[in-house]
Enzyme design. Structure first.
Site: not given
Length: 154
Positions: A117, A132
């Site tokens: 991330d 995402d």
């Protein structure tokens, strides 16, 4: 149509993986760089689910999440490429976005043991990645289409 969806899914998967590769190449873990006032890039390993929820390596949920994402991806492959019913184009595109994001995060889990991330919006407490984003957009498009069709049937 299915060949174009396959190319679309592969292209999104590639963009996601390339962005994560660049982050891993250019950032140390937890290193942050402000891009502009509302956006930071920060390299965070995510052992949890989307948007760093349940991000705790000691929970040992990696296998469970990997298996769950694998099963969802398998189902989406069936819906998009094998199912004989002809879903609408908007449904196929939304499912393809979800599948591309699912593949991107599953690839990370299998080969890295965590999901990379790196996108942090200053007013949002969560850190996420392009996969995402693809999943979120896909779900929103799917729900819009679902409620639009449901409304027309009344």
């Amino acid at each position: 149509m299915k060949i174009y969806l396959g190319i679309f899914i592969f292209a999104l998967f590639t963009v996601d993986q390339f962005s994560k590769y660049l982050v891993r190449l250019n950032f140390e873990l937890y290193q942050s760089k402000s891009i502009f006032n509302l956006l930071d890039f920060v390299y965070i390993p995510n052992y949890g689910v989307a948007f760093n929820i349940l991000n705790n390596e000691s929970l040992n949920l990696g296998f469970v999440f990997s298996l769950l994402v694998f099963l969802i991806c398998l189902y989406l492959v069936w819906l998009i490429f094998i199912n004989q019913e002809r879903p609408k184009k908007t449904q196929l595109i939304s499912l393809s976005l979800i599948l591309a994001g699912g593949f991107g995060n599953l690839f990370d889990r299998v080969f890295l043991g965590y999901v990379v991330d790196f996108i942090a919006i200053t007013f949002n407490p969560y850190v996420f990645n392009l996969a995402d984003v693809f999943i979120t957009i896909g779900i929103v498009l799917y729900l819009i289409n679902y409620f639009k069709v449901k409304e027309q049937n009344f």
